[in-house]
Write an enzyme that holds these catalytic residues in place. Structure first.
Site, PDB file in Angstrom:
ATOM      1  N   GLY A 368       3.353  41.322 -15.774  1.00 13.62           N
ATOM      2  CA  GLY A 368       4.711  41.666 -15.398  1.00 13.62           C
ATOM      3  C   GLY A 368       5.099  43.018 -15.935  1.00 13.62           C
ATOM      4  N   PRO A 369       6.225  43.537 -15.494  1.00 15.63           N
ATOM      5  CA  PRO A 369       6.677  44.864 -15.960  1.00 15.63           C
ATOM      6  C   PRO A 369       7.051  44.829 -17.433  1.00 15.63           C
ATOM      7  CG  PRO A 369       8.357  43.807 -14.608  1.00 15.63           C
ATOM      8  CD  PRO A 369       7.146  42.938 -14.510  1.00 15.63           C
ATOM      9  N   PRO A 370       7.194  45.990 -18.054  1.00 13.80           N
ATOM     10  CA  PRO A 370       7.568  46.034 -19.477  1.00 13.80           C
ATOM     11  C   PRO A 370       8.957  45.446 -19.704  1.00 13.80           C
ATOM     12  CG  PRO A 370       6.703  48.156 -18.753  1.00 13.80           C
ATOM     13  CD  PRO A 370       6.902  47.342 -17.521  1.00 13.80           C
ATOM     14  N   THR A 375       5.130  39.439 -24.647  1.00 13.16           N
ATOM     15  CA  THR A 375       4.640  39.326 -26.020  1.00 13.16           C
ATOM     16  C   THR A 375       5.456  38.318 -26.815  1.00 13.16           C
ATOM     17  OG1 THR A 375       3.919  41.634 -25.935  1.00 13.16           O
ATOM     18  CG2 THR A 375       4.106  40.624 -28.102  1.00 13.16           C
ATOM     19  N   SER A 691       2.297  48.940   2.272  1.00 13.62           N
ATOM     20  CA  SER A 691       3.604  48.340   2.545  1.00 13.62           C
ATOM     21  C   SER A 691       4.631  49.344   3.048  1.00 13.62           C
ATOM     22  CB  SER A 691       4.136  47.663   1.276  1.00 13.62           C
ATOM     23  OG  SER A 691       4.329  48.600   0.243  1.00 13.62           O
ATOM     24  N   LYS A 734      10.630  43.613  -5.079  1.00 14.91           N
ATOM     25  CA  LYS A 734      11.242  44.509  -4.111  1.00 14.91           C
ATOM     26  C   LYS A 734      12.655  44.056  -3.750  1.00 14.91           C
ATOM     27  CE  LYS A 734       6.827  45.922  -2.081  1.00 14.91           C
ATOM     28  NZ  LYS A 734       5.970  45.907  -0.882  1.00 14.91           N
TER      29      LYS A 734
END
Length: 797
Positions: A368-370, A375, A691, A734
């Protein structure tokens, strides 16, 4: 001249004789001859021999000059300008044809010009006269100090003969004293020549004094180092001899107890520790080697460190899992909002473990994104299970030995990070998080990703062999969790070994709830504020989300909340005591002006403008492309760091528009007299993927037909030449990006309908999600029916 005879004339006669205007010149290489100093000479050079013989048979005087560099045909620039006139005291031909001569320097001379090249050099010279040096206290002090230091040097320098002391004591002339001392120092050519060229006697004494002091210091330091080395060697030899005697005495007395305390300690610890059979054999073998080594040897330290690692590893130590599902669910909910897929997988693992205690641990990969909590979720899992938690950052690692360790043959070798982490955890079943697995590198030292293939394979990691230990260690009870922002850089073989769980970005309602439950209370506590006297309203949090952050996670949101708390804490520290409630209008005074616009739909419809959606490492985003129709011959230009797949999508879009020009209302032969230019802004950022096909097609069609594109519509989807719209990935990211940007309607491929289940219900209610199967359905939705100005700019993702 008879080669067996020698002649020895006293030099005093020549010292008073005037120096001739011309002398034979003997090049001395890098040697500098000083006045009043006797030097031996042995030569086999025929020119030098002829020079010495003819000079010896006449006035015995020659000029000696040091050379700057060797050349075949010397000239005055080849020699240093100042040299020495010398007298030949003695000369003898040796049986092998060489000539041995004894020369004594007389006075300094200066080279004027060469007058002869063959058979040897001759030159005009001029005598150099030293300025008179009257007696003074300074001269006497310099001479006395020079003699004293030289005597001290003779006592510590083994390479100088001791009888030089008598010579230097008897030298009364300051000029001869300085020259004699300098001639016996270990100096380079430049330093010797500088002394020779110094005519002022006091200045020469000072210069020689400095050089002598340096030489004395160097000799003393060298002697001190040699003395220390000798003492260390003597001590080691003494210790070795005593140990050998002690061993012999113990053998005679029949004593079997180990005299070495390290060996006794390792025997005790091995007796208290149950090692696997193979590890036990290796430990016994290494301990036997240790008993035969001297503690002073380098191999002793290597063996001792290896045994220390063997006995300190938790070969059989396990922490007891807490299998209370209700407690685990409560802990996971306390620490994280939503993330139901991850929570359900951990609860499933606990349920299986309660039914089958010897089951292997899963190998999970959170993608996934930061800032979405990958963590911190690992820490919560360890707390819910009651296990130790370890985190290893793999970002930037390029050496395979970081995973598998170095072999013991290397100096400073250690086990890899996996075994080091197990030792720190003091347990064989910790939760081990391998962070940033998508950022592993590889170079000539190996590929760390290849080494992880064994670590992360449940069928192999029960016999993981670290290069340093060289014995199997069971990793099957470890709960491995890896994290990544994207999976594209993870090798397929490694990806296949992990159970991938995608953690998408958060919607605005989710961020609001996370901030309310977790971020605000944590920042209030960390900044020393009291919850009863400080609060942030829901409107302020929404404003922070919309106007001050634009991200998929909540990391920057927490940072901005922390900034607000710090500004309020500063007021409290300055004496403000009233309760504080931060609302949306207060943020501009605390954080400055708004950094982001909440919507892009307010800019109005434009010709050639189409809004597309993309997935980036930090979540979903809205991108824009510029398209231009200019006079030409039908060429298409693509700029903006577009990848191969995206360029192919642009060409497919052009082909579709050309093939359907009549149906779509475009001029039939527009491409024959015009060139098309498609540009994606943010040109420094590489872009790729299929896309963008739908968005590029709409942008081209808008530019050709001069029909504006509705600005409140965003779209995504791959296209075919027949105009079919194919499914793409990252639908949730998106759609969330479109929602954040204020888009009202999103066009999606119909085959992605099943992916909409992952989109939060509140977002689905706010957006008009249109599912299409072909471009024929997209055109009437995306393009307005009216005419617009041909400002040919397009946006694509």
């Amino acid at each position: 001249m008879d080669p067996e005879t020698t002649r020895n004339d006293p030099p005093q006669e020549h010292e008073l004789s005037p120096v001739p205007e011309e002398l034979p010149i003997l090049p001395s290489g890098e040697a500098v001859v000083f006045p009043a100093v006797v030097v031996p000479l042995v030569t086999r050079n025929t020119q030098a021999i002829q020079l010495l013989e003819e000079a010896f048979n006449t006035d015995k005087l020659i000029g000696i000059f040091a050379e700057r560099a060797w050349i075949e045909r010397p000239d005055p620039e080849h020699f240093f300008s100042v040299g020495t006139v010398a007298v030949i005291l003695r000369m003898m031909r040796l049986p092998d044809g060489a000539v041995q001569a004894l020369l004594q320097g007389l006075s300094r001379i200066q080279l004027q010009d060469l007058t002869q090249q063959e058979p040897y050099l001759r030159a005009r010279i001029a005598a150099l006269v030293e300025p008179p040096t009257p007696e003074s206290l300074e001269r006497e002090a310099l001479c006395h100090s020079l003699v004293t230091l030289f005597q001290k040097l003779l006592t510590v320098a083994n390479h100088l003969p001791k009888d030089l002391e008598q010579v230097v004591v008897n030298l009364r002339d300051p000029s001869n004293l300085a020259d004699f001392v300098c001639a016996n120092l270990n100096l380079d050519l430049k330093e010797r020549q500088e002394v020779l060229e110094t005519l002022d006697v006091l200045e020469r004494l000072r210069r020689v004094m400095a050089l002598l002091s340096r030489e004395l210091e160097i000799v003393e330091v060298g002697n001190r180092i040699q003395s220390q080395i000798k003492e260390e060697l003597d001590q080691r030899q003494k210790e070795f001899y005593l140990r050998e005697q002690l061993k012999a005495i113990q053998r005679e007395l029949g004593e079997t107890e180990d005299a070495n305390p390290d060996v006794r300690e390792f025997r005790r610890r091995l007796a208290e520790t149950t090692l696997p059979e193979e590890a036990q054999r290796e430990a016994d073998r290494e301990l036997e080697r240790l008993t035969k080594m001297s503690p002073a040897s380098a191999e002793y330290i290597v063996s001792r460190t290896f045994l220390e690692w063997l006995v300190s590893l938790p070969w059989h130590t396990l922490t007891t899992d807490r299998l209370d599902l209700a407690r685990a669910a409560r802990i996971l909910d306390e620490d994280h909002y939503d993330m139901e897929r991850v929570k359900n997988r951990i609860l499933d693992f606990l349920a299986v473990r309660s039914l089958k205690p010897d089951s292997k641990g899963p190998i999970l990969c959170f993608v996934g994104p930061p800032g979405v909590g990958k963590t911190s979720m690992g820490q919560s899992i360890a707390r819910a299970l009651g296990r130790k938690f370890l985190r290893l950052s793999l970002g930037g690692i390029r050496d395979e030995a970081e995973i598998r360790g170095h072999r013991r043959t290397y100096i400073g070798a250690l086990p890899g990070r996996i075994i080091q982490g197990i030792r720190r955890a003091e347990s064989r079943n910790p939760v081990l998080m391998l962070d940033e697995i998508d950022k592993l590198g590889a170079d000539f030292r190996g590929d760390p990703a290849a080494a992880l293939l064994e670590v992360l394979d449940p069928e192999q990691n029960h016999t993981f062999v670290d290069h340093y230990l060289d014995v199997p260690f069971d990793l099957s009870r470890v709960l491995f969790i890896t994290t990544a922002n994207v999976l594209d850089t993870v090798p397929p073989a490694l990806r296949d070994r992990m159970e991938v769980i995608e953690i998408p970005g958060y919607s605005e309602p989710e961020k609001l709830e996370i901030a309310r439950r977790y971020l605000v209370p944590r920042q209030i506590h960390e900044n020393g504020l009291h919850p009863d006297r400080f609060s942030i309203t829901e409107g302020a949090i929404r404003s922070l989300i919309r106007d001050y952050t634009r991200e998929a996670g909540v990391r920057n949101l927490e940072r901005e909340i922390g900034t607000v708390c710090r500004r309020v804490a500063r007021r409290v520290a300055e004496g403000y005591t009233e309760p504080t409630a931060i609302d949306a209008p207060d943020l501009s005074g605390l954080l400055g002006k708004q950094r982001f616009r909440h919507t892009v739909a307010e800019q109005g419809d434009e010709v050639g403008v189409a809004t597309g959606l993309a997935v980036t490492p930090v979540g979903g985003d809205v991108l824009f492309i510029e398209a231009s129709l200019v006079p030409g011959t039908g060429q298409i230009t693509l700029t903006g760091s577009l990848g191969d797949v995206m360029q192919e999508s642009a060409r497919a879009a052009l082909t579709y528009v050309r093939s359907r020009a009549g149906v779509l209302g475009a001029p039939l032969h527009f491409y024959q007299k015009h060139d098309l230019h498609i540009h994606v802004p943010a040109g420094a950022t590489p872009k790729d993927g299929p896309s963008a096909g739908v968005t590029i097609t709409v942008a081209l069609l808008s530019a050709v037909c001069k029909r504006p594109v509705r600005k409140d519509i965003a779209m995504t989807g791959e296209i075919t030449l027949r105009g079919k719209v194919l499914p793409v990935g990252g639908i949730k990211e998106k759609v969330l990006a479109a929602h954040r940007a204020g888009i009202a309607r999103v066009i999606l491929p119909r085959e992605n309908e099943r992916d909409l289940e992952e989109v939060p219900e509140a977002v689905r209610r706010d957006l008009d999600l249109v599912l299409v199967e072909s471009l024929d359905e997209v055109v009437p939705i995306a393009l307005t029916p009216g005419q617009g100005q041909p400002r040919l700019v397009a946006a694509v993702a």
